[in-house]
Motif scaffolding. Structure first.
Motif, PDB file in Angstrom:
ATOM      1  N   GLN A 388       0.821  -1.211   0.000  1.00  0.00           N
ATOM      2  CA  GLN A 388       0.000   0.000   0.000  1.00  0.00           C
ATOM      3  C   GLN A 388       0.856   1.263   0.000  1.00  0.00           C
ATOM      4  O   GLN A 388       0.488   2.283  -0.581  1.00  0.00           O
ATOM      5  CB  GLN A 388      -0.989  -0.007   1.169  1.00  0.00           C
ATOM      6  N   ARG A 392       0.869   4.211  -2.892  1.00  0.00           N
ATOM      7  CA  ARG A 392       0.734   5.639  -2.561  1.00  0.00           C
ATOM      8  C   ARG A 392       1.801   6.462  -3.290  1.00  0.00           C
ATOM      9  O   ARG A 392       1.533   7.542  -3.824  1.00  0.00           O
ATOM     10  CB  ARG A 392       0.885   5.842  -1.050  1.00  0.00           C
ATOM     11  N   GLU A 403      -7.372   4.337  -6.092  1.00  0.00           N
ATOM     12  CA  GLU A 403      -7.917   5.126  -4.987  1.00  0.00           C
ATOM     13  C   GLU A 403      -7.878   4.323  -3.685  1.00  0.00           C
ATOM     14  O   GLU A 403      -8.221   3.151  -3.671  1.00  0.00           O
ATOM     15  CB  GLU A 403      -9.361   5.555  -5.291  1.00  0.00           C
ATOM     16  N   ASP A 404      -7.482   4.988  -2.643  1.00  0.00           N
ATOM     17  CA  ASP A 404      -7.448   4.437  -1.279  1.00  0.00           C
ATOM     18  C   ASP A 404      -6.750   3.079  -1.218  1.00  0.00           C
ATOM     19  O   ASP A 404      -7.369   2.053  -0.911  1.00  0.00           O
ATOM     20  CB  ASP A 404      -8.866   4.316  -0.718  1.00  0.00           C
ATOM     21  N   PRO A 405      -5.438   3.050  -1.502  1.00  0.00           N
ATOM     22  CA  PRO A 405      -4.707   1.776  -1.467  1.00  0.00           C
ATOM     23  C   PRO A 405      -4.712   1.114  -0.097  1.00  0.00           C
ATOM     24  O   PRO A 405      -4.685  -0.112   0.000  1.00  0.00           O
ATOM     25  CB  PRO A 405      -3.292   2.170  -1.893  1.00  0.00           C
ATOM     26  N   TYR A 406      -4.793   1.922   0.963  1.00  0.00           N
ATOM     27  CA  TYR A 406      -4.832   1.329   2.301  1.00  0.00           C
ATOM     28  C   TYR A 406      -6.064   0.454   2.464  1.00  0.00           C
ATOM     29  O   TYR A 406      -5.990  -0.685   2.941  1.00  0.00           O
ATOM     30  CB  TYR A 406      -4.815   2.423   3.372  1.00  0.00           C
ATOM     31  N   ALA A 407      -7.218   0.975   2.050  1.00  0.00           N
ATOM     32  CA  ALA A 407      -8.464   0.213   2.163  1.00  0.00           C
ATOM     33  C   ALA A 407      -8.412  -1.049   1.310  1.00  0.00           C
ATOM     34  O   ALA A 407      -8.908  -2.111   1.699  1.00  0.00           O
ATOM     35  CB  ALA A 407      -9.646   1.091   1.745  1.00  0.00           C
ATOM     36  N   LYS A 410      -6.273  -3.473   3.149  1.00  0.00           N
ATOM     37  CA  LYS A 410      -6.990  -3.894   4.350  1.00  0.00           C
ATOM     38  C   LYS A 410      -7.995  -4.980   4.007  1.00  0.00           C
ATOM     39  O   LYS A 410      -8.108  -5.990   4.721  1.00  0.00           O
ATOM     40  CB  LYS A 410      -7.688  -2.682   4.963  1.00  0.00           C
ATOM     41  N   GLU A 411      -8.689  -4.802   2.916  1.00  0.00           N
ATOM     42  CA  GLU A 411      -9.671  -5.795   2.467  1.00  0.00           C
ATOM     43  C   GLU A 411      -8.989  -7.108   2.127  1.00  0.00           C
ATOM     44  O   GLU A 411      -9.515  -8.189   2.393  1.00  0.00           O
ATOM     45  CB  GLU A 411     -10.428  -5.257   1.245  1.00  0.00           C
TER      46      GLU A 411
END
Length: 461
Positions: A388, A392, A403-407, A410-411
């Motif tokens: 992630q 970024r 978009e939103d690599p953290y999410a 996390k998934e």
């Protein structure tokens, strides 16, 4: 039931005496009395060296003979002091009479009245405690402490490139190296070490309420503060010019807080080593003839680290009490510090015992690199952080529109076990540059240790 013969109450004077007896060389009743004799004798020599009250400096032979009283202080002298104190009911007065006897034996009765001249008991005691505590730290405690630090330094260097799964909050986390984690402890311990070695040992020598009143009454022309300073500094201590009857003990509070701080860092080491052993990261080397459990013959218990943990807790509790209580004295003097200070040796004794167990515990373990590798290989999900973070950077550089690599990570990874194949497939499917994909697909938990091995070298900077 037949009464037992007299027995030590403290385990430091019983079971553990062979390990901690060197503390008693200084911080015991006998050690304190010997230091008191040192102060009384050196004050006599100091006064005559300065030709106070029409005296003349003692001859070299007389000075040597007086100082020999200290050098030969042993069982007979300890018994003699106990006999005198049985009458005086005052420990420092007993030392004064003991010194007077020696003067008489040496034919130095003419200076007998300078024994304990213008001194309150605390003038003798505060200097004696400063000397005995200093010598305990320098000659006993610090060598044991430095031996543990040296052992840890060697381990940090040897294991600096051995990868290990971290466990933040007890859960699999970004890998580190075993040596780097040990180096963290070394850095902490050496920082406190420099503070302890830089500490002051203060002393006062100014009479009943710190005013030089008796001194001035005896000789109004003498510069008593200057003489006091010269005497205290001549003993290798730092002169305290402003006191009540007692030296205020602030230096003791500072020292004991620092030793307690070192104890707590060592306690952290003991609990971590215990945990690493339970996880199989370290294996314990069997000691011939030793028994781990009285009923389970297979066991090798981590007793060195458990013993150290317990003794560090006891030592820290005592040092906390010492540092908190010694800085308070009612008005110009109360006697609470007298009983309290008699436990300084006990506090150092438990810490010394812990250091001995830690030193021996560290040489009785070996690293289980296979177990470390196994744990790393079972936790590929820890690379989610790397993936992630790279995404970024790619988005910021205009190489990706994710978009939103953290999410996303996390998934993919949270609360799940995934392997190398799943992660490689996931990375290959990302909208990132080929260079980024190559870096990520070549990464393994064992190689995702950043600069951990290089950071160990900062111990020598």
């Amino acid at each position: 039931m037949t009464p037992l013969p007299p027995q030590p109450i403290s385990p430091l004077d019983g079971r553990y005496y062979p390990i901690v007896h060197t503390v008693g060389e200084h911080l015991s009743e006998a050690g304190l009395n010997r230091a008191r004799v040192v102060v009384e004798v050196e004050w006599l020599i100091f006064l005559t060296d300065h030709a106070m009250f029409t005296t003349s400096p003692l001859s070299v032979d007389d000075k040597t003979a007086l100082r020999q009283v200290v050098e030969t202080f042993g069982h007979a002298q300890i018994a003699e002091l106990a006999e005198i104190e049985a009458t005086t009911r005052h420990d420092v007065k007993a030392v004064e009479y003991f010194v007077r006897r020696r003067l008489s034996e040496l034919g130095l009765d003419s200076i007998a009245e300078l024994t304990h001249f213008a001194c309150t008991s605390e003038d003798i005691n505060n200097l004696s405690y400063a000397l005995t505590v200093r010598d305990t730290v320098d000659q006993v405690w610090l060598p044991a402490y430095k031996a543990v630090v040296a052992a840890l330094r060697a381990m940090a260097d040897e294991l600096k490139a051995v990868p290990m799964l971290s466990h933040t909050h007890g859960q699999p986390a970004t890998p580190t190296t075993l040596g780097k984690e040990i180096a963290v402890v070394v850095y902490r311990l050496e920082r406190v070490l420099s503070q302890i070695e830089g500490g002051e040992y203060l002393g006062k020598f100014s009479g009943a309420t710190g005013t030089f009143s008796a001194h001035l009454a005896a000789d109004p022309e003498a510069d008593w503060p200057a003489l006091s300073r010269e005497f205290v500094e001549g003993l290798g201590l730092t002169w305290n010019p402003l006191t009540t009857q007692i030296e205020s003990h602030d230096w003791q509070a500072e020292l004991y807080d620092r030793v307690r701080h070192a104890n707590r860092i060592l306690h952290n080491l003991a609990t971590d080593m215990w945990t690493y052993i339970s996880m199989g990261y370290f294996t314990q080397i069997p000691v011939a003839g030793a028994t781990g459990s009285s009923t389970m013959p297979h066991k090798i218990n981590p007793i060195r680290f458990e013993n150290a943990e317990a003794n560090l807790e006891i030592s820290s509790a005592l040092f906390s009490t010492l540092s908190e209580t010694l800085v308070t004295s009612r008005l110009q003097r109360d006697l609470t510090d007298s009983t309290t200070q008699r436990n300084i040796g006990v506090a150092f004794g438990h810490s010394l015992l812990a250091l001995d167990n830690l030193r021996r515990g560290l040489i009785e373990v070996s690293v289980n690199e296979a177990r470390l590798a196994e744990d790393l290989d079972h936790n590929w999900e820890v690379l989610g952080e790397a993936i992630q973070t790279v995404i970024r950077a790619e988005v910021t550089a205009g190489q990706s529109n994710i978009e939103d690599p953290y999410a996303m990570l996390k998934e993919l990874t949270r609360g799940k076990r995934i392997g190398q194949a799943e992660l490689v497939a996931f990375v290959n499917g990302l909208d990132i540059s080929s260079g980024a994909k190559a870096r990520l697909t070549n990464l393994t938990p064992a190689t995702y240790t950043g600069l951990a091995d290089e950071l160990v070298d900062h111990l020598d900077v």
